[in-house]
Design a protein around this motif. Sequence first.
Motif, PDB file in Angstrom:
ATOM      1  N   VAL A 181       5.138  -1.382   2.783  1.00  0.00           N
ATOM      2  CA  VAL A 181       4.802   0.010   2.494  1.00  0.00           C
ATOM      3  C   VAL A 181       6.070   0.706   1.999  1.00  0.00           C
ATOM      4  N   ASP A 233      -4.990   3.480   7.253  1.00  0.00           N
ATOM      5  CA  ASP A 233      -4.852   3.223   5.809  1.00  0.00           C
ATOM      6  C   ASP A 233      -4.074   1.932   5.570  1.00  0.00           C
ATOM      7  N   ILE A 234      -2.990   1.802   6.308  1.00  0.00           N
ATOM      8  CA  ILE A 234      -2.074   0.679   6.076  1.00  0.00           C
ATOM      9  C   ILE A 234      -2.675  -0.633   6.580  1.00  0.00           C
ATOM     10  N   VAL A 250       8.072   3.593   1.131  1.00  0.00           N
ATOM     11  CA  VAL A 250       7.994   5.047   1.312  1.00  0.00           C
ATOM     12  C   VAL A 250       9.386   5.645   1.446  1.00  0.00           C
ATOM     13  N   ARG A 275      -0.692  12.516  -1.212  1.00  0.00           N
ATOM     14  CA  ARG A 275      -1.660  13.585  -0.942  1.00  0.00           C
ATOM     15  C   ARG A 275      -1.921  14.337  -2.243  1.00  0.00           C
ATOM     16  N   LEU A 297       0.833  -1.204   0.000  1.00  0.00           N
ATOM     17  CA  LEU A 297       0.000   0.000   0.000  1.00  0.00           C
ATOM     18  C   LEU A 297       0.867   1.253   0.000  1.00  0.00           C
ATOM     19  N   THR A 298       0.538   2.172  -0.883  1.00  0.00           N
ATOM     20  CA  THR A 298       1.197   3.485  -0.863  1.00  0.00           C
ATOM     21  C   THR A 298       0.139   4.547  -1.089  1.00  0.00           C
ATOM     22  N   GLY A 299       0.521   5.773  -0.857  1.00  0.00           N
ATOM     23  CA  GLY A 299      -0.442   6.846  -1.055  1.00  0.00           C
ATOM     24  C   GLY A 299       0.230   8.161  -1.349  1.00  0.00           C
ATOM     25  N   ALA A 355      -4.739  10.247  -1.037  1.00  0.00           N
ATOM     26  CA  ALA A 355      -5.037  10.578   0.359  1.00  0.00           C
ATOM     27  C   ALA A 355      -5.669  11.963   0.477  1.00  0.00           C
ATOM     28  N   GLN A 395      -6.311  13.084   4.171  1.00  0.00           N
ATOM     29  CA  GLN A 395      -5.069  13.547   4.810  1.00  0.00           C
ATOM     30  C   GLN A 395      -4.664  14.920   4.256  1.00  0.00           C
ATOM     31  N   MET A 398      -3.415   4.715  -2.849  1.00  0.00           N
ATOM     32  CA  MET A 398      -4.462   5.553  -2.287  1.00  0.00           C
ATOM     33  C   MET A 398      -4.213   7.028  -2.551  1.00  0.00           C
ATOM     34  N   GLN A 439      -3.111   7.369   9.117  1.00  0.00           N
ATOM     35  CA  GLN A 439      -2.256   6.653   8.153  1.00  0.00           C
ATOM     36  C   GLN A 439      -2.062   5.192   8.582  1.00  0.00           C
TER      37      GLN A 439
HETATM   38  N1  TRP Z   1       1.723  10.719   4.213  1.00  0.00           N
HETATM   39  C1  TRP Z   1       1.961  10.326   2.846  1.00  0.00           C
HETATM   40  C2  TRP Z   1       2.649  11.517   2.142  1.00  0.00           C
HETATM   41  O1  TRP Z   1       2.615  12.625   2.637  1.00  0.00           O
HETATM   42  C3  TRP Z   1       0.702   9.951   2.103  1.00  0.00           C
HETATM   43  C4  TRP Z   1       0.018   8.754   2.689  1.00  0.00           C
HETATM   44  C5  TRP Z   1      -1.215   8.727   3.288  1.00  0.00           C
HETATM   45  C6  TRP Z   1       0.517   7.413   2.741  1.00  0.00           C
HETATM   46  N2  TRP Z   1      -1.516   7.466   3.699  1.00  0.00           N
HETATM   47  C7  TRP Z   1      -0.486   6.648   3.368  1.00  0.00           C
HETATM   48  C8  TRP Z   1       1.703   6.810   2.313  1.00  0.00           C
HETATM   49  C9  TRP Z   1      -0.304   5.291   3.603  1.00  0.00           C
HETATM   50  C10 TRP Z   1       1.879   5.444   2.556  1.00  0.00           C
HETATM   51  C11 TRP Z   1       0.899   4.697   3.186  1.00  0.00           C
HETATM   52  O2  TRP Z   1       3.204  11.327   1.087  1.00  0.00           O
END
Ligand code: TRP
Length: 340
Positions: free
Chosen positions: A148, A139-140, A150, A12, A8-10, A43, A46, A41, A136
């Motif tokens: 994850v 989310d994960i 990141v 904003r 999972l990644t996301g 986000a 967020q 995702m 967050q």
């Molecule tokens: N906080 C991450 C960013 O600023 C975005 C994000 C939201 C995210 N939920 C997540 C990343 C879950 C990884 C997993 O880029």
Amino acid sequence: MDKKKIVLTGDRPTGPLHLGHYVGSLINRVHLQDTAQQFIMIADAQALTDNADNPEKIKQNIIEVALDYLSVGIDPNKSVIFIQSMVPQLFELTMYYLNLVSWNRLKHNPTVKAEITQRGFGETVPAGFMIYPISQAADITAFKADIVPVGEDQLPMLEQTSEIVRKFNRTYQCDVLVEPKVMASKLMRLPGTDGKAKMSKSLNNAIFLSEPFESLSKKVKRMYTDPNHLKVEDPGKVEGNPVFTYLDAFATDKEKLEEMKAHYQRGGLGDSVVKKYLLEVLEDFIAPIRTERARYAQDKEYVYRILKEHSEKAAAIAQQTLDEVKRAMGIDYFLEKVNI
Ligand code: TRP
């Protein structure tokens, strides 16, 4: 056969994605989708934690980010691309996790602290922003993500998630939640066009994946190079020179690049020649992305349909985890009632 890993990644949705996103994560996602079950995702909730006064900006950037994903090759038949706020189960999980984290612990999250300073929030930091690491974690864990991937700035979020997972499983004597692993990033971090360590829209030093040729050309011409390389004959520095860092990342003719580096270091190669080559290289990279993006942008209905269907799929999965969470906590009241 081993069960597919869940990733999972996301992002904003606060602006279009740039070359730094590509090098630092998108390319990795394009590869991962072939071997893992990948959730990506957008986000938005967020993003609203520090943009409450401008939901329109977030709304517009959801589609921009989705177009960026599709145009670099994230395949909706392989990856689930969803919108955070369309999965309300995430916010119910957040509510339960909030009680497992001390306020003091939250105040010391280094990423959140740095962001509070950057944004000049001080004492006026919104409560929603303070707790976004917990959201967050939701989310994960909702997707039981194993991995994850990141960047470094997100490591405190993963630590926070692991703590919540352990505390939840311990408190409710279960193994419902899965502790995610960080994917040690072999990926590079792209500096900004101004030579600063990080490419970022807010620092105004980014080249976007959707950059038109004219502005790409301007940005490359204005790029920071070796400040001591004044005359063409002077020997120049390749390390820490973002023009060469970008060439390292995007030039496919490595032999030519090595020759150029040697020539630059020896002296006799002007910045304008190197920049001209970089412009060619970047245009070769961006042009097909631009074309794909224009194609998808013509059919936004299709893009929204994908986002809607994928959000529904994500919500169904998150609901299963939420059911397990409530059962583990013993707060699945109506299910219990059946047995009275
Ligand atoms: N906080 C991450 C960013 O600023 C975005 C994000 C939201 C995210 N939920 C997540 C990343 C879950 C990884 C997993 O880029």
